[in-house]
Scaffold this motif. Structure first.
Motif, PDB file in Angstrom:
ATOM      1  N   VAL A 165      10.654   8.025  -3.853  1.00 29.22           N
ATOM      2  CA  VAL A 165       9.204   7.981  -3.661  1.00 29.22           C
ATOM      3  C   VAL A 165       8.549   9.032  -4.555  1.00 29.22           C
ATOM      4  O   VAL A 165       9.078  10.136  -4.714  1.00 29.22           O
ATOM      5  N   HIS A 166       7.412   8.663  -5.141  1.00 28.71           N
ATOM      6  CA  HIS A 166       6.693   9.647  -5.954  1.00 28.71           C
ATOM      7  C   HIS A 166       5.208   9.302  -5.995  1.00 28.71           C
ATOM      8  O   HIS A 166       4.804   8.165  -5.705  1.00 28.71           O
ATOM      9  N   VAL A 167       4.406  10.289  -6.360  1.00 25.08           N
ATOM     10  CA  VAL A 167       2.945  10.144  -6.415  1.00 25.08           C
ATOM     11  C   VAL A 167       2.528   9.791  -7.843  1.00 25.08           C
ATOM     12  O   VAL A 167       3.039  10.358  -8.811  1.00 25.08           O
ATOM     13  N   THR A 168       1.580   8.852  -7.970  1.00 21.67           N
ATOM     14  CA  THR A 168       1.073   8.464  -9.294  1.00 21.67           C
ATOM     15  C   THR A 168      -0.229   9.193  -9.606  1.00 21.67           C
ATOM     16  O   THR A 168      -0.826   9.832  -8.744  1.00 21.67           O
ATOM     17  N   ASP A 169      -0.680   9.040 -10.839  1.00 23.67           N
ATOM     18  CA  ASP A 169      -1.949   9.652 -11.256  1.00 23.67           C
ATOM     19  C   ASP A 169      -3.146   9.011 -10.569  1.00 23.67           C
ATOM     20  O   ASP A 169      -4.239   9.580 -10.549  1.00 23.67           O
ATOM     21  N   ARG A 170      -2.934   7.807 -10.005  1.00 24.10           N
ATOM     22  CA  ARG A 170      -4.008   7.109  -9.287  1.00 24.10           C
ATOM     23  C   ARG A 170      -4.026   7.487  -7.801  1.00 24.10           C
ATOM     24  O   ARG A 170      -4.718   6.878  -7.014  1.00 24.10           O
ATOM     25  N   TYR A 171      -3.225   8.484  -7.450  1.00 25.55           N
ATOM     26  CA  TYR A 171      -3.123   8.949  -6.053  1.00 25.55           C
ATOM     27  C   TYR A 171      -2.529   7.890  -5.127  1.00 25.55           C
ATOM     28  O   TYR A 171      -2.900   7.789  -3.961  1.00 25.55           O
ATOM     29  N   ASP A 172      -1.608   7.092  -5.661  1.00 31.39           N
ATOM     30  CA  ASP A 172      -0.825   6.183  -4.841  1.00 31.39           C
ATOM     31  C   ASP A 172       0.565   6.786  -4.652  1.00 31.39           C
ATOM     32  O   ASP A 172       0.992   7.632  -5.448  1.00 31.39           O
ATOM     33  N   ILE A 173       1.276   6.337  -3.628  1.00 28.63           N
ATOM     34  CA  ILE A 173       2.684   6.684  -3.488  1.00 28.63           C
ATOM     35  C   ILE A 173       3.486   5.408  -3.732  1.00 28.63           C
ATOM     36  O   ILE A 173       3.223   4.378  -3.094  1.00 28.63           O
ATOM     37  N   LEU A 174       4.431   5.469  -4.672  1.00 27.45           N
ATOM     38  CA  LEU A 174       5.251   4.322  -5.008  1.00 27.45           C
ATOM     39  C   LEU A 174       6.667   4.497  -4.469  1.00 27.45           C
ATOM     40  O   LEU A 174       7.198   5.606  -4.425  1.00 27.45           O
ATOM     41  N   LEU A 175       7.239   3.361  -4.079  1.00 28.01           N
ATOM     42  CA  LEU A 175       8.632   3.311  -3.656  1.00 28.01           C
ATOM     43  C   LEU A 175       9.412   2.582  -4.741  1.00 28.01           C
ATOM     44  O   LEU A 175       8.979   1.526  -5.221  1.00 28.01           O
ATOM     45  N   ASP A 176      10.543   3.147  -5.136  1.00 32.41           N
ATOM     46  CA  ASP A 176      11.394   2.557  -6.183  1.00 32.41           C
ATOM     47  C   ASP A 176      10.627   2.352  -7.490  1.00 32.41           C
ATOM     48  O   ASP A 176      10.868   1.391  -8.231  1.00 32.41           O
ATOM     49  N   ARG A 177       9.657   3.216  -7.733  1.00 31.64           N
ATOM     50  CA  ARG A 177       8.906   3.239  -9.000  1.00 31.64           C
ATOM     51  C   ARG A 177       8.016   2.028  -9.238  1.00 31.64           C
ATOM     52  O   ARG A 177       7.412   1.903 -10.302  1.00 31.64           O
ATOM     53  N   GLN A 178       7.901   1.126  -8.267  1.00 30.10           N
ATOM     54  CA  GLN A 178       7.094  -0.075  -8.534  1.00 30.10           C
ATOM     55  C   GLN A 178       6.316  -0.606  -7.328  1.00 30.10           C
ATOM     56  O   GLN A 178       5.314  -1.305  -7.501  1.00 30.10           O
ATOM     57  N   TYR A 179       6.740  -0.256  -6.114  1.00 35.72           N
ATOM     58  CA  TYR A 179       6.085  -0.813  -4.932  1.00 35.72           C
ATOM     59  C   TYR A 179       5.175   0.214  -4.282  1.00 35.72           C
ATOM     60  O   TYR A 179       5.599   1.319  -3.963  1.00 35.72           O
ATOM     61  N   LYS A 180       3.939  -0.193  -4.064  1.00 39.43           N
ATOM     62  CA  LYS A 180       2.964   0.708  -3.444  1.00 39.43           C
ATOM     63  C   LYS A 180       3.187   0.768  -1.937  1.00 39.43           C
ATOM     64  O   LYS A 180       3.214  -0.264  -1.266  1.00 39.43           O
ATOM     65  N   ILE A 181       3.353   1.981  -1.421  1.00 46.00           N
ATOM     66  CA  ILE A 181       3.482   2.140   0.033  1.00 46.00           C
ATOM     67  C   ILE A 181       2.332   2.966   0.610  1.00 46.00           C
ATOM     68  O   ILE A 181       2.209   3.112   1.815  1.00 46.00           O
ATOM     69  N   SER A 182       1.487   3.485  -0.286  1.00 42.42           N
ATOM     70  CA  SER A 182       0.361   4.301   0.197  1.00 42.42           C
ATOM     71  C   SER A 182      -0.799   4.250  -0.778  1.00 42.42           C
ATOM     72  O   SER A 182      -0.612   4.393  -1.988  1.00 42.42           O
ATOM     73  N   GLY A 183      -2.000   4.017  -0.231  1.00 42.20           N
ATOM     74  CA  GLY A 183      -3.235   4.064  -1.011  1.00 42.20           C
ATOM     75  C   GLY A 183      -4.134   5.163  -0.472  1.00 42.20           C
ATOM     76  O   GLY A 183      -4.010   5.573   0.681  1.00 42.20           O
ATOM     77  N   THR A 184      -5.055   5.597  -1.297  1.00 43.70           N
ATOM     78  CA  THR A 184      -5.851   6.789  -0.984  1.00 43.70           C
ATOM     79  C   THR A 184      -7.349   6.529  -1.096  1.00 43.70           C
ATOM     80  O   THR A 184      -7.786   5.724  -1.907  1.00 43.70           O
ATOM     81  N   ALA A 185      -8.117   7.221  -0.264  1.00 43.55           N
ATOM     82  CA  ALA A 185      -9.581   7.252  -0.388  1.00 43.55           C
ATOM     83  C   ALA A 185     -10.050   8.615   0.114  1.00 43.55           C
ATOM     84  O   ALA A 185      -9.298   9.332   0.781  1.00 43.55           O
ATOM     85  N   ALA A 186     -11.280   8.966  -0.199  1.00 45.84           N
ATOM     86  CA  ALA A 186     -11.767  10.293   0.198  1.00 45.84           C
ATOM     87  C   ALA A 186     -13.275  10.273   0.393  1.00 45.84           C
ATOM     88  O   ALA A 186     -13.989   9.421  -0.143  1.00 45.84           O
ATOM     89  N   LYS A 187     -13.732  11.226   1.188  1.00 47.64           N
ATOM     90  CA  LYS A 187     -15.164  11.464   1.350  1.00 47.64           C
ATOM     91  C   LYS A 187     -15.424  12.947   1.127  1.00 47.64           C
ATOM     92  O   LYS A 187     -14.794  13.805   1.755  1.00 47.64           O
ATOM     93  N   LEU A 188     -16.351  13.246   0.225  1.00 49.45           N
ATOM     94  CA  LEU A 188     -16.718  14.622  -0.065  1.00 49.45           C
ATOM     95  C   LEU A 188     -18.123  14.892   0.459  1.00 49.45           C
ATOM     96  O   LEU A 188     -19.099  14.330  -0.046  1.00 49.45           O
ATOM     97  N   GLY A 189     -18.216  15.701   1.503  1.00 51.97           N
ATOM     98  CA  GLY A 189     -19.513  16.069   2.049  1.00 51.97           C
ATOM     99  C   GLY A 189     -20.038  17.324   1.368  1.00 51.97           C
ATOM    100  O   GLY A 189     -19.470  17.813   0.390  1.00 51.97           O
ATOM    101  N   ARG A 190     -21.123  17.848   1.887  1.00 50.82           N
ATOM    102  CA  ARG A 190     -21.721  19.042   1.277  1.00 50.82           C
ATOM    103  C   ARG A 190     -20.796  20.248   1.409  1.00 50.82           C
ATOM    104  O   ARG A 190     -20.595  20.992   0.447  1.00 50.82           O
ATOM    105  N   THR A 191     -20.227  20.439   2.585  1.00 47.10           N
ATOM    106  CA  THR A 191     -19.328  21.580   2.793  1.00 47.10           C
ATOM    107  C   THR A 191     -17.928  21.152   3.218  1.00 47.10           C
ATOM    108  O   THR A 191     -16.970  21.886   3.011  1.00 47.10           O
TER     109      THR A 191
END
Length: 409
Positions: A182-208
């Motif tokens: 398992v490793h993290v990509t530059d797109r903030y995904d986590i891949l399994l076996d270098r090709q399968y996505k097992i995790s996607g990311t999103a974020a919210k940035l508030g004022r503080t």
């Protein structure tokens, strides 16, 4: 790993001092010097407790200054998204970080700026009774079920770091099963076996404050996932944020001895280690107003049609469909502009001999301003049918037209 029920105190509640002095009757102390010392000590402790309770915006009380690990006891997507909103809006994250662990019953969750008609099969969601939710963060559409784990990392905005959070997850997985690739990509995904996505990311940035949340596919129903995340709607033009398709795989396909509990514990342990806190998973009930004042209103808002559908960026539907009736096939062209989930402009082009122009104009007039929603279209079509001429053939054609228009929604 231990789990405890977290103790949060609202500022509105009466606080009973947990000090031994409260068990004494100060009036019964005869020595003025001792009485004065006891009063000063009680006042000092009271002020310290007051600071603990008032420092967070809405009265969170935690004994851990560096971090806090929480897990929801609910599998309701709206309640769990509401907890995210509550923590972001009310907790003081300047000196404390929070990891929130949660899982949902089947649900599709779209990003803040997405179009549900573009992202998923709404008809299939309705048939399978799968909930649709719109979250506050950006990013793409995801499918949740109990085979998926959700992780939300809360920090002050200045400490927000998605890559570090994902590296923490990867480190926890490798500590649990060293053979996992398992490793993290530059797109903030986590891949399994270098090709399968097992995790996607999103974020919210508030004022503080800020939060980063990610999925972790453990044992998700991939057939349902692929079915519901495939839009059947044609001729849709939108500037909404599109999702990026990816090949996915479940973590448990790689190692069937894993369980969701093992994975949750491993991530919690790694988080506790990195933040130098006790490894306690604090259980919270997202419906408990005494712990989370105002939480139920937040959950209700996330379920409203105005939020789930009405926040969709403006889009256009320009398409055609064929209606087979008796020995003929009719080609119908439909063009609609939809804003805030409501039909702003509507045009229906069909031969005059198939439906009287006055009746077609009445349908267009009633659709304009209505919700782009099959239930509302059904209601107005039924109402208009009552004033339709009592002609069985005409009413059959009317029903066919309305049914096909609903299929666009």
């Amino acid at each position: 790993m231990t789990a405890t029920s977290i103790s949060f105190q609202s500022q509105q509640q009466i606080v009973h001092l947990p000090f031994s002095v409260t068990r004494l009757s100060i009036a019964s102390i005869c020595c003025p010097v001792i009485k004065n010392m006891v009063l000063q000590s009680a006042l000092k402790n009271c002020l310290q407790l007051s600071c603990i309770l008032q420092a967070p915006k809405a009265g969170f009380r935690s004994t851990a200054s560096g971090g806090l690990i929480m897990q929801s006891t609910s599998n309701d997507v709206y309640q769990n998204l509401a907890v995210e909103d509550w923590i972001h809006d009310h907790m003081n994250l300047e000196n404390q970080q929070v990891l929130f662990l949660w899982r949902n019953s089947p649900a599709v969750v779209i990003g803040r700026h997405q179009n549900p008609w573009q992202e998923c099969n709404l008809r299939l969601l309705r048939q399978k009774n799968i909930k649709l939710a719109r979250r506050r963060s950006g990013g793409g559409t995801v499918y949740h079920d109990l085979g998926n784990i959700n992780l939300t990392f809360f920090t002050a905005r200045k400490k927000h770091e998605r890559m570090e959070n994902l590296k923490l997850v990867v480190k926890a997985l490798k500590a649990l099963r060293p053979q996992l690739d398992v490793h993290v990509t530059d797109r903030y995904d986590i891949l399994l076996d270098r090709q399968y996505k097992i995790s996607g990311t999103a974020a919210k940035l508030g004022r503080t404050a800020a939060y980063h949340h990610c999925t972790l596919l453990c044992n998700t129903d991939k057939f349902v996932l692929s079915s519901v995340l495939k839009s059947p709607y044609k001729g849709l033009k939108s500037n909404a944020t599109p999702s990026v398709p990816a090949s996915v795989k479940n973590l448990f396909e790689e190692d069937s001895s894993l369980t969701s509990e093992l994975v949750l514990d491993a991530i919690a342990e790694e988080y506790a280690t990195q933040h130098q806190i006790d490894c306690h998973i604090n259980l919270i009930n997202p419906a408990d107003e005494t712990v989370l004042p105002g939480i139920n209103n937040k959950a209700k808002e996330l379920q409203t049609w105005e939020w789930v559908y009405g926040k969709t960026p403006k889009f256009n539907v320009s398409t055609h469909f064929n209606i087979a009736y008796k020995d003929s096939v009719l080609d119908v062209k439909v063009d609609m502009d939809v804003k805030h989930g409501r039909i702003e402009v509507c045009n229906i082009d069909l031969p005059e001999q198939w439906l009287p122009p006055a009746l077609c104009s009445e349908l267009v007039k009633n659709l304009t301003g209505s919700k782009f929603c099959p239930n509302e279209t059904t209601a107005l079509a039924t109402t208009l049918l009552r004033v339709c001429p009592q002609d069985g053939d005409l009413q059959s054609r009317w029903n066919l037209l309305c049914e096909n228009i609903k299929m666009l929604m």
